[in-house]
Design an enzyme around this catalytic site. Sequence first.
Site, PDB file in Angstrom:
ATOM      1  N   ASP A  38      -0.800  -2.720   3.367  1.00 57.95           N
ATOM      2  CA  ASP A  38       0.492  -2.355   2.805  1.00 57.95           C
ATOM      3  C   ASP A  38       1.015  -1.175   3.618  1.00 57.95           C
ATOM      4  OD1 ASP A  38       2.601  -1.957   0.802  1.00 57.95           O
ATOM      5  OD2 ASP A  38       1.397  -0.247   0.155  1.00 57.95           O
ATOM      6  N   ASP A  40       4.172   1.305   2.489  1.00 56.29           N
ATOM      7  CA  ASP A  40       4.649   2.454   1.716  1.00 56.29           C
ATOM      8  C   ASP A  40       3.551   3.014   0.818  1.00 56.29           C
ATOM      9  OD1 ASP A  40       7.983   2.503   1.801  1.00 56.29           O
ATOM     10  OD2 ASP A  40       7.051   0.598   2.327  1.00 56.29           O
ATOM     11  N   ASP A 200      -2.038   0.017  -2.415  1.00 56.25           N
ATOM     12  CA  ASP A 200      -2.028   1.032  -3.476  1.00 56.25           C
ATOM     13  C   ASP A 200      -1.333   0.577  -4.744  1.00 56.25           C
ATOM     14  OD1 ASP A 200       0.910   2.861  -3.635  1.00 56.25           O
ATOM     15  OD2 ASP A 200       0.648   1.254  -2.173  1.00 56.25           O
TER      16      ASP A 200
END
Length: 244
Positions: A38, A40, A200
């Site tokens: 991922d 961001d 996250d």
Amino acid sequence: MTSCSPSSPSSPASSSPLVLQGFTAPLSLADFKLAAFDMDSTLISIECIDEIAAAAGRKDEVAAITEAAMRGEITDFKDSLRRRLALLRGVDEDALARVLRDRLTFNPGARDLCAALKAAGLTLVLVSGGFTYFTRHVAAELGMDFVRSNELEIVDGRLTGGLVMQEWGDICDGEEKRRMMLACAARIGASPAQCIAVGDGANDLPMMGAAGLSVAYHAKPAVRAQAMIAINDGGLDRLLDVFR
């Protein structure tokens, strides 16, 4: 970037142990062929959409939706993204350049981890619910091999609040992240068990669930609970501690 097209700071010392669930370290990097990330709040320290929203004076409103989506409180990522994009309608595209120049920074250990994985022969994949304006920069800096992310629609120098349709669709959600990781794995002759997935937020769980090794980085509680490894302190390069 196209669907499957090719395209440092190190972490501070920490005495806090990694949280390992379901296996015992050390592992061998030789057992893995691909790592999917991922962007961001994982590879970089910000949520780009929240920072764009700041230019429109709507950061609090957009950030609240982002947080709820990442926690899994809003289960439809596509709907949450469309709601946030609608709030960005009319923002000058210069705001993107300002976010890239002034706000985007890599998380500690991101460069070191990616360099180590590349040196070990792993293919790197960037799968983001964010935007190509930023993923192109991040992919180039970290040596990503494949990238998938969303393309902001811009007309007359301003965001329309929409996305450009790409050959695979318009929104890279959790299921699309999973599909992209598995498609890239198949392309290089790797099995799902030979994949590492790092994220996250709740929209990372589908790819994390399909990977042989799932890693939560400073993640939301629901993601930490389901990951095989949780890095709660220090930088991304702490992942290297579990490999011999």
